[in-house]
Design a protein around this motif. Structure first.
Motif, mmCIF file in Angstrom:
data_model
loop_
_atom_site.group_PDB
_atom_site.id
_atom_site.type_symbol
_atom_site.label_atom_id
_atom_site.label_comp_id
_atom_site.label_asym_id
_atom_site.label_seq_id
_atom_site.Cartn_x
_atom_site.Cartn_y
_atom_site.Cartn_z
ATOM 1 N N ASN A 1 0.781 -1.135 0.185
ATOM 2 C CA ASN A 1 -0.339 0.153 0.003
ATOM 3 C C ASN A 1 0.873 0.872 -0.007
ATOM 4 O O ASN A 1 1.930 1.587 0.610
ATOM 5 N N TYR A 2 0.981 1.789 -1.222
ATOM 6 C CA TYR A 2 1.557 3.192 -1.253
ATOM 7 C C TYR A 2 1.436 4.604 -0.276
ATOM 8 O O TYR A 2 2.237 4.873 -0.295
ATOM 9 N N ASP A 3 0.205 4.491 0.383
ATOM 10 C CA ASP A 3 -0.305 4.667 1.292
ATOM 11 C C ASP A 3 0.855 5.068 2.327
ATOM 12 O O ASP A 3 0.840 6.247 3.476
ATOM 13 N N LEU A 4 1.576 4.277 2.991
ATOM 14 C CA LEU A 4 2.446 3.742 3.583
ATOM 15 C C LEU A 4 3.427 4.117 3.590
ATOM 16 O O LEU A 4 4.585 4.704 4.436
ATOM 17 N N LEU A 5 4.227 4.822 2.044
ATOM 18 C CA LEU A 5 5.078 5.345 2.345
ATOM 19 C C LEU A 5 5.116 6.957 2.801
ATOM 20 O O LEU A 5 3.934 7.531 2.224
ATOM 21 N N ALA A 6 6.169 7.696 3.047
ATOM 22 C CA ALA A 6 6.301 9.140 2.872
ATOM 23 C C ALA A 6 6.079 9.836 1.663
ATOM 24 O O ALA A 6 6.407 8.742 0.555
ATOM 25 N N ASP A 7 5.532 10.980 2.389
ATOM 26 C CA ASP A 7 5.630 11.685 0.382
ATOM 27 C C ASP A 7 7.513 12.019 -0.434
ATOM 28 O O ASP A 7 7.779 11.791 -1.259
ATOM 29 N N GLU A 8 7.688 12.284 0.717
ATOM 30 C CA GLU A 8 9.267 12.476 0.101
ATOM 31 C C GLU A 8 10.073 11.515 0.821
ATOM 32 O O GLU A 8 9.905 11.340 2.469
ATOM 33 N N LEU A 9 11.128 10.772 0.398
ATOM 34 C CA LEU A 9 11.412 9.677 1.205
ATOM 35 C C LEU A 9 12.707 9.187 0.603
ATOM 36 O O LEU A 9 13.297 10.602 -0.326
ATOM 37 N N ASP A 10 13.745 8.436 0.815
ATOM 38 C CA ASP A 10 14.795 8.083 0.590
ATOM 39 C C ASP A 10 14.999 6.448 0.460
ATOM 40 O O ASP A 10 15.162 6.057 1.358
ATOM 41 N N TRP A 11 14.924 6.459 -0.586
ATOM 42 C CA TRP A 11 15.153 4.396 -1.497
ATOM 43 C C TRP A 11 16.507 4.488 -2.043
ATOM 44 O O TRP A 11 15.897 4.579 -3.071
ATOM 45 N N ARG A 12 16.728 3.749 -1.532
ATOM 46 C CA ARG A 12 18.077 3.013 -1.740
ATOM 47 C C ARG A 12 18.343 1.931 -2.296
ATOM 48 O O ARG A 12 18.298 0.832 -0.684
ATOM 49 N N HIS A 13 18.866 1.435 -3.741
ATOM 50 C CA HIS A 13 18.555 0.030 -3.532
ATOM 51 C C HIS A 13 20.113 -0.273 -3.999
ATOM 52 O O HIS A 13 20.929 0.543 -3.607
ATOM 53 N N ALA A 14 20.207 -1.795 -3.521
ATOM 54 C CA ALA A 14 22.143 -1.899 -3.132
ATOM 55 C C ALA A 14 23.099 -1.879 -4.634
ATOM 56 O O ALA A 14 22.456 -1.760 -5.788
ATOM 57 N N PRO A 15 23.897 -1.621 -4.583
ATOM 58 C CA PRO A 15 24.185 -1.459 -5.772
ATOM 59 C C PRO A 15 24.804 -2.575 -6.189
ATOM 60 O O PRO A 15 24.194 -3.579 -6.240
ATOM 61 N N GLY A 16 24.537 -2.406 -8.071
ATOM 62 C CA GLY A 16 25.103 -3.618 -8.281
ATOM 63 C C GLY A 16 23.323 -4.187 -8.799
ATOM 64 O O GLY A 16 22.750 -4.622 -9.579
ATOM 65 N N PHE A 17 21.660 -3.118 -8.419
ATOM 66 C CA PHE A 17 20.765 -3.760 -8.751
ATOM 67 C C PHE A 17 20.130 -2.794 -9.317
ATOM 68 O O PHE A 17 20.282 -1.975 -10.214
ATOM 69 N N PHE A 18 19.275 -3.951 -10.714
ATOM 70 C CA PHE A 18 18.742 -3.498 -12.042
ATOM 71 C C PHE A 18 18.010 -2.060 -11.459
ATOM 72 O O PHE A 18 17.250 -2.478 -10.430
ATOM 73 N N GLY A 19 18.254 -1.288 -12.578
ATOM 74 C CA GLY A 19 17.467 -0.101 -11.829
ATOM 75 C C GLY A 19 17.348 0.097 -10.861
ATOM 76 O O GLY A 19 17.144 1.165 -9.793
ATOM 77 N N GLY A 20 18.862 0.526 -10.229
ATOM 78 C CA GLY A 20 19.588 0.516 -9.161
ATOM 79 C C GLY A 20 19.284 2.217 -8.663
ATOM 80 O O GLY A 20 20.802 2.773 -8.025
ATOM 81 N N GLU A 21 18.231 2.688 -8.984
ATOM 82 C CA GLU A 21 18.711 4.636 -8.425
ATOM 83 C C GLU A 21 18.524 4.613 -7.392
ATOM 84 O O GLU A 21 17.735 3.474 -7.174
ATOM 85 N N ILE A 22 18.549 6.152 -6.961
ATOM 86 C CA ILE A 22 18.107 6.227 -5.045
ATOM 87 C C ILE A 22 16.886 6.990 -5.793
ATOM 88 O O ILE A 22 16.755 7.710 -6.625
ATOM 89 N N LEU A 23 15.706 6.521 -4.947
ATOM 90 C CA LEU A 23 14.699 7.283 -5.382
ATOM 91 C C LEU A 23 14.075 7.961 -4.288
ATOM 92 O O LEU A 23 14.158 7.781 -3.094
ATOM 93 N N THR A 24 13.826 9.776 -4.223
ATOM 94 C CA THR A 24 13.302 10.254 -3.306
ATOM 95 C C THR A 24 11.477 11.090 -2.855
ATOM 96 O O THR A 24 11.310 11.508 -2.686
ATOM 97 N N SER A 25 10.885 10.177 -3.525
ATOM 98 C CA SER A 25 9.739 10.291 -3.913
ATOM 99 C C SER A 25 8.603 9.264 -3.847
ATOM 100 O O SER A 25 9.008 8.100 -4.223
ATOM 101 N N ARG A 26 7.327 8.869 -3.103
ATOM 102 C CA ARG A 26 6.663 8.062 -2.785
ATOM 103 C C ARG A 26 6.544 7.773 -4.581
ATOM 104 O O ARG A 26 5.927 6.942 -5.148
ATOM 105 N N ASP A 27 5.783 9.008 -5.136
ATOM 106 C CA ASP A 27 5.290 8.796 -6.211
ATOM 107 C C ASP A 27 6.507 8.374 -7.680
ATOM 108 O O ASP A 27 5.893 7.353 -8.369
ATOM 109 N N GLN A 28 7.550 8.620 -7.383
ATOM 110 C CA GLN A 28 8.698 7.564 -8.169
ATOM 111 C C GLN A 28 8.522 6.269 -7.635
ATOM 112 O O GLN A 28 8.497 5.388 -8.814
ATOM 113 N N VAL A 29 8.742 5.069 -6.296
ATOM 114 C CA VAL A 29 8.236 4.283 -5.856
ATOM 115 C C VAL A 29 7.182 3.628 -6.919
ATOM 116 O O VAL A 29 7.459 2.195 -7.760
ATOM 117 N N GLU A 30 6.258 4.477 -6.435
ATOM 118 C CA GLU A 30 4.563 4.013 -6.986
ATOM 119 C C GLU A 30 4.836 3.801 -8.861
ATOM 120 O O GLU A 30 4.080 2.956 -9.810
#
Length: 166
Positions: free
Chosen positions: A52-81
């Motif tokens: 449920n994306y409503d559980l995420l803060a509007d602004e966040l810091d979502w970091r993938h493991a180095p080498g993970f496919f599509g592994g950028e740093i996401l900074t918003s709930r909108d990007q995650v969703e």
């Protein structure tokens, strides 16, 4: 000889001590307003069960493991969703998580588990261990994720399905 205090003097003295006690107490801090350990663990469990994306803060810091496919740093709930979730289903026929355990410290919630995934163009199921380190903000929303995962296993699975060609 001790002198008895009248009821008015007793109220005055009692009020003085109550005021003194109030002034000496520390102010409520954000830490005092944070969710309990049990509630933070429950929040993370709910995320895995519902996504449920409503559980995420509007602004966040979502970091993938180095080498993970599509592994950028996401900074918003909108990007995650709108970016991350659709990307997963472009490269996988199936992706899910199995949670082994969830623990918490004062600052973080740790989930230990396994990704279970089947890349597109492949029928091979791959299992890759992970650790997610979550941060819950004062509003009780998931505001940070740091992912540690066996990216070699995941990337090998994607290569075998010709989804990832490097």
């Amino acid at each position: 000889m001790s002198e008895d205090l009248s009821p008015n003097k007793k109220r005055l003295v009692g009020g003085f001590f109550a005021l003194l006690l109030f002034l000496c107490l520390p102010e409520t801090t954000k830490a005092d307003q944070m969710l309990s350990t049990k509630d933070r663990i429950s929040l993370v469990q709910t995320w895995y069960q519902t996504m449920n994306y409503d559980l995420l803060a509007d602004e966040l810091d979502w970091r993938h493991a180095p080498g993970f496919f599509g592994g950028e740093i996401l900074t918003s709930r909108d990007q995650v969703e709108k970016q991350l979730a659709p990307f997963y289903f472009q490269v996988f026929d199936n992706i899910s998580v199995e949670i082994d355990r969830i623990e918490a410290s004062e600052a973080s919630v740790f989930s230990f588990g396994t990704y279970v995934l089947t890349p597109k163009n492949s029928s091979k199921v791959t299992r890759a261990p992970f650790l997610h380190v979550w941060r819950v903000n004062e509003e009780g929303r998931l505001a940070g994720l740091v992912q540690y995962a066996d990216t070699l296993l995941i990337n090998d699975a994607l290569r075998s399905g010709r989804v990832l060609l490097r």
